[in-house]
Design an enzyme around this catalytic site. Structure first.
Site, mmCIF file in Angstrom:
data_model
loop_
_atom_site.group_PDB
_atom_site.id
_atom_site.type_symbol
_atom_site.label_atom_id
_atom_site.label_comp_id
_atom_site.label_asym_id
_atom_site.label_seq_id
_atom_site.Cartn_x
_atom_site.Cartn_y
_atom_site.Cartn_z
ATOM 1 N N GLU A 181 0.924 -1.307 0.099
ATOM 2 C CA GLU A 181 -0.068 -0.024 -0.013
ATOM 3 C C GLU A 181 1.075 1.373 0.168
ATOM 4 O O GLU A 181 0.750 2.118 0.708
ATOM 5 C CB GLU A 181 -0.777 -0.144 1.126
ATOM 6 C CG GLU A 181 -1.903 -1.211 1.370
ATOM 7 C CD GLU A 181 -2.836 -1.281 2.636
ATOM 8 O OE1 GLU A 181 -2.827 -0.277 3.302
ATOM 9 O OE2 GLU A 181 -3.837 -2.185 2.359
ATOM 10 N N GLU A 359 -5.342 -8.538 0.880
ATOM 11 C CA GLU A 359 -6.090 -8.120 2.310
ATOM 12 C C GLU A 359 -7.512 -7.979 1.906
ATOM 13 O O GLU A 359 -7.930 -7.223 0.913
ATOM 14 C CB GLU A 359 -5.582 -6.713 2.768
ATOM 15 C CG GLU A 359 -4.139 -6.929 3.199
ATOM 16 C CD GLU A 359 -3.706 -5.716 3.848
ATOM 17 O OE1 GLU A 359 -4.462 -4.910 4.626
ATOM 18 O OE2 GLU A 359 -2.437 -5.638 4.067
HETATM 19 O O1 IFM Z 1 -4.042 -2.910 9.363
HETATM 20 C C1 IFM Z 1 -4.200 -2.381 7.924
HETATM 21 C C2 IFM Z 1 -3.003 -3.141 7.304
HETATM 22 O O2 IFM Z 1 -1.776 -2.803 7.873
HETATM 23 C C3 IFM Z 1 -2.746 -2.173 5.795
HETATM 24 N N1 IFM Z 1 -4.152 -2.582 5.178
HETATM 25 C C4 IFM Z 1 -5.401 -1.916 5.718
HETATM 26 C C5 IFM Z 1 -5.548 -2.724 7.501
HETATM 27 C C6 IFM Z 1 -6.734 -2.279 8.030
HETATM 28 O O3 IFM Z 1 -6.613 -0.774 8.052
#
Ligand code: IFM
Length: 455
Positions: A181, A359
């Site tokens: 990210e 994710e």
């Molecule tokens: O916890 C975070 C993660 O570190 C990166 N993506 C989003 C998740 C939830 O906010």
């Protein structure tokens, strides 16, 4: 891990959905180093920007930090057993750069490297494929003192670190991603100041985004030159964007938001140029050769999806109708946005490598009562997003796997420990782990899906 039977567990993922996800579909769970490891001063780990940021008053809820987190650095064996107990194929984790190279340049730390060796071997011994990420936001503080991601040199230090880790672990990893990210690092860390290092400077944020992409390119080149055996790629957070109304102004706002959030990373990586959009005023300084370095073939692309973005010009975006509710983060539950996003990517970026949803998950105000966490909303959330992935596959998108975020409750950055994303509940006082209903459902669904897909 004690297995209990949950009497009123909702039905598992349907056989029809499992078949559409396909035989080789990878089922996983994900975490990141700073959010779970703790042990920030142990075995020669150097300080990171998150240690420093969390110490500054007012930066995080209750001043909480990842100093202890889930104590995973010491409990990793039990956590690997927990992952195995879920029946997943794969585990996505990140390597803490300051643990393996305390200053971010110069000497590597043998004890830090040994930790990830043991973790990878421990996962493999249980038949779990290790998927690693090199940078999940914990920049060594020493590099920050030298200008952090605003300093072009950091990209070259990152490539050196990446090459070293690929040489060390690449023969055993199922995949290696450069960044997690980068939008968050650039915008939340340098424009909005919500994340470490806490800067509020849009010009700096634009330059940081370029240095992050450059570091990806330099790292890919170094790892390819070192003949790294495992698939290489990057993980991006992405969303679909919905205009608040059908007005031309809101449509234009939606295009700008999509350009800022999705195309700002996808266009350089796959087209070798930054998007031009009238709503984007600031562009970074780019040197000759940078864009060619950034645009390199990748073996996979990781996509993190949580919710959609609403866009409007002139007035604040409308509150989302949120037919499926909102999460404890206040994020709208909108699974069809994932399908829409994936189908759009396929059309806009021909030659896209295989995709993994690296994710997806939700925070809820979970409580442990009588040894059980009844998190029905999370089960509904996961099911709906898996169905959205199946729908995207029906439309020709090559999605190969799904990693639930997160394996267990952990340190949710500036929100501290209050936001619980885990399939597994963590009691932070005792470090007791308890499978939530969603963990039981995920395990049962994976087993049923394998059966259906192979049937
Ligand atoms: O916890 C975070 C993660 O570190 C990166 N993506 C989003 C998740 C939830 O906010």
């Amino acid at each position: 891990m004690k297995s209990i039977s949950i009497p009123d567990l909702p039905p598992v993922l349907s056989a029809a959905t499992a078949e559409r996800l396909g035989r080789g579909f990878t089922w996983g769970v994900a975490t990141s180093a700073y959010q779970i490891e703790g042990a920030v001063d142990e075995d020669g780990r150097g300080p990171s920007i998150w240690d420093a940021f969390a110490r500054q008053p007012g930066r995080t809820v209750n001043g909480e930090s990842g100093a202890v987190a889930c104590d995973h650095y010491r409990r990793w064996r039990d956590d690997v057993a927990l992952i195995a107990d879920l029946g997943v194929d794969a585990y996505r984790f990140s390597i803490a750069w300051p643990r393996v190279q305390p200053l971010g340049l110069g000497a590597f730390n043998a004890k830090g490297l040994d930790f990830y060796d043991r973790l990878v071997d421990g996962l493999l011994a249980r038949g779990i494929a290790p998927h690693a990420t090199l940078y999940h936001w914990d920049l060594p503080q020493h590099l920050q003192d030298l200008g952090g991601w605003g300093n072009r040199d950091t990209a070259f230090h990152f490539a050196h670190y990446a090459d070293a880790m690929a040489r060390r672990l690449g023969d055993r990893l199922a995949s290696l991603a450069t960044h997690n990210e980068p939008w968050c690092t650039a915008v939340l860390g340098h424009e909005i100041g919500k994340f470490a290092p806490g800067d509020r400077d849009p010009r700096l944020a634009a330059q940081v985004s370029h240095h992050l992409l450059l570091s990806h390119g330099l790292a890919m080149a170094a790892m390819r030159a070192g003949a790294t055996a495992c698939p290489l790629g990057i993980v991006l957070n992405q969303s679909s964007v919905t205009p608040a109304t059908a007005s031309p102004a809101d449509q234009a706002a939606a295009r700008t938001e999509y350009a800022r959030f999705v195309r700002w990373y996808m266009d350089p990586l796959f087209h070798g140029e930054y998007p031009q959009d009238p709503g984007i005023a600031r562009h970074p300084q780019v040197r000759d050769g940078d864009m060619a370095l950034i645009r390199q073939p990748m073996d996979f692309l990781g996509i993190n999806y949580y919710t959609r973005i609403w866009a409007s010009r002139g007035q604040p975006p409308l509150p989302a109708p949120a037919a499926l509710g909102v999460t404890d983060m206040g994020w709208e539950v909108y699974p069809d946005g994932l399908r829409e996003l994936l189908v759009g990517l396929r059309a806009q970026y021909p030659g896209l490598p295989p995709l993994f949803i690296t994710e997806n998950g939700m925070a809820s105000a979970d409580t442990l009562a009588g040894g059980r966490v009844a998190d029905r909303q999370r089960i509904d959330y996961v099911r709906a997003h898996l169905e959205a992935i199946a729908a995207a596959r029906d439309q020709g998108v090559d999605v190969r796997g799904y990693f639930y975020w997160s394996l267990m409750d952990n340190y949710e950055w500036d929100s501290g420990y209050a936001k619980r994303f885990g399939l597994v509940h963590v009691d932070y006082a005792s470090q007791q782990r308890t499978l939530k209903d969603s963990a039981h459902w995920y395990r049962a669904s994976i087993a049923a899906s394998r059966e259906a897909a192979h049937g």
